[in-house]
Design an enzyme around this catalytic site. Structure first.
Site, PDB file in Angstrom:
ATOM      1  N   ASP A 119       0.820  -1.201   0.000  1.00 21.96           N
ATOM      2  CA  ASP A 119       0.000   0.000   0.000  1.00 21.96           C
ATOM      3  C   ASP A 119       0.858   1.257   0.000  1.00 21.96           C
ATOM      4  OD1 ASP A 119      -2.158   1.700   0.129  1.00 21.96           O
ATOM      5  OD2 ASP A 119      -2.345   1.563   2.295  1.00 21.96           O
ATOM      6  N   ASP A 322      -2.125   6.861  -6.500  1.00 16.12           N
ATOM      7  CA  ASP A 322      -2.288   5.679  -5.659  1.00 16.12           C
ATOM      8  C   ASP A 322      -2.240   4.420  -6.512  1.00 16.12           C
ATOM      9  OD1 ASP A 322      -2.864   4.157  -3.352  1.00 16.12           O
ATOM     10  OD2 ASP A 322      -4.993   4.157  -3.835  1.00 16.12           O
TER      11      ASP A 322
END
Length: 444
Positions: A119, A322
């Site tokens: 992440d 992201d």
């Protein structure tokens, strides 16, 4: 003023929703011990699609990615609002446990192999550990720190312990608790351990040994590896403040790549490098915020206010890049302008069936070779990013549809991973920049 360019290009797309893969740990005798204070150290991690081998249709792949992305978007927005309001003192970074990437690594001595969610939107590294008062089911045995000779609990005076937003000092030393936007949580003790990536062995990495892990979002892996901008992340702990990834178009065979440390270099042989500065949100310091000034569709610079993507003084708004969100989500007014621009220039009938899960779809003509798609350019600060058609449109001849792989958000905007396909995306935390260069990722 944007430079002139051709108004359209022929479309053919394969969707990339990828998952991180590292070769299983090799024998101890073949592993390479790394001192991360040396300037020329790094490692490579190969990537593959999380849904690879599941015999899904194109729209099923997209719908699964959208579901994960919407879950993630909701949690990001919820946590930004919670940080602004100061509710419960929640300052922990957020992940939507339904991650797009899994990172296979080994922990301990002797090394034990695990998969964990990768992440770029959070910092903490954590994994489920024994003794486990509450743990979700995972495919591998839960890590037992008593069986590792290199496991050591972290003292409360350690700088990593002090970096934990919700850390406490208890009987076991430094303790942590991380809460997530969907009420998932992980809590346990902080420790250091040896991590192995392929043949590269990295000692004394701080991580959370999770003894109470609750929620639905983590079940793809045994834990999570944060690559955010804070002190607890893997990239920060390696003392090599840079990493890059290159995501291939998904066709079931091509692999993608993550490069860490000194291996994270831009390959300028493939084309021009576009570099834009990172900006920081004090309320969400883990996220990679970018300054987006506008968007063009075809030759038209859309009438979108720059403030639509601005990070506000109260910490809301803004746009982040992201790797863990499938499609790009734009602030509502900006997305309406993009949608209107494509409807005006595509010259195809709208599809209103809703079967794809995407907001804007068109019906393909019988002769798909004549389909033209207008250019899409993201005007970042200092970098006009002209995307290939396959990075924002997907078509399917069986269903006869062609769709825009973008959606709207009523809060934070996200530049998703489909829009980053076949680009080397280079994060330089020392220079505080993100760079893009179009690349044939399968050749790396």
């Amino acid at each position: 003023m944007a430079s002139p360019y051709s108004a359209c290009c022929v479309l053919f797309l394969a969707l990339a929703i990828v998952a991180l893969h590292v070769s299983p740990a090799v024998s101890t005798s073949r592993r390479v011990f790394v001192d991360w204070h040396e300037p020329e150290q790094g490692f490579r991690v190969m990537l593959k699609h999380v849904d690879s081998g599941k015999n899904l249709t194109k729209w099923e792949q997209i719908q699964r990615g959208i579901a994960r992305g919407q879950h993630r978007l909701q949690m990001l927005n919820a946590m930004v609002l919670a940080a602004v309001a100061g509710s419960g003192g929640v300052k922990a970074p957020v992940v939507a446990g339904d991650g797009e990437f899994l990172m296979y690594l080994s922990i301990g001595t002797p090394p034990k192999s695990y998969s964990a969610i990768m992440d770029t939107g959070s910092d903490l590294i954590w994994i489920q550990c024994k003794p486990c008062s509450q743990c979700y089911q995972q495919s591998t045995p839960i890590f037992d720190p008593k069986k590792s000779s290199t496991y050591a609990k972290l003292s409360c005076n350690n700088h990593l312990c002090k970096a934990i937003p919700q850390g406490t000092c208890g009987d076991d030393g430094c303790e942590y608790r991380y809460s997530y936007g969907d009420y998932s949580l992980t809590q346990g003790v902080m420790a250091t351990e040896t991590l192995t990536f392929g043949k590269v062995l990295v000692p004394k990495i701080g991580f959370g040994c999770g003894e109470d892990n609750e929620g639905e979002g983590f079940t793809q892996g045994a834990g999570l590896v944060g690559l955010g901008r804070g002190a607890l992340s893997l990239v920060s702990q390696l003392k090599e403040p840079k990493f890059s990834y290159c995501l291939t178009l998904f066709d079931g065979t091509q692999k993608s790549t993550l490069l860490m440390g000194s291996l994270a270099r831009l390959n300028r042989t493939f084309g021009a490098v576009k570099t834009t500065p990172l900006i920081r949100n004090p309320l969400q310091p883990s996220f990679y915020y970018l300054s987006l000034n506008g968007i063009s569709v075809g030759k038209t610079r859309l009438p979108i206010k720059k403030s639509s993507f601005a990070l506000r003084d109260d910490g809301t708004g803004g746009l982040i890049i992201d790797s863990g969100t499938t499609i790009t989500y734009l602030e509502e007014n900006a997305f309406r302008a993009v949608r209107k621009g494509f409807i005006k220039q595509m010259n195809l009938p709208l599809d209103t069936s809703g079967v794809t899960g995407l907001d804007l779809c068109f019906t393909l003509p019988s002769d798909t070779t004549k389909v033209k798609v207008p250019k899409l350019v993201f005007h970042f600060e200092g970098a006009d990013l002209d995307l290939p058609a396959e990075n924002y449109m997907t078509s399917d001849s069986e269903s006869g549809l062609i769709c825009l792989t973008m959606g709207s958000s009523n809060g934070i905007s996200i530049f998703g991973n489909i829009q980053q396909q076949n680009m080397m995306v280079f994060h330089d935390l020392q220079q505080q920049t993100v760079s893009f260069v179009q690349t044939q990722c399968r050749k790396l």
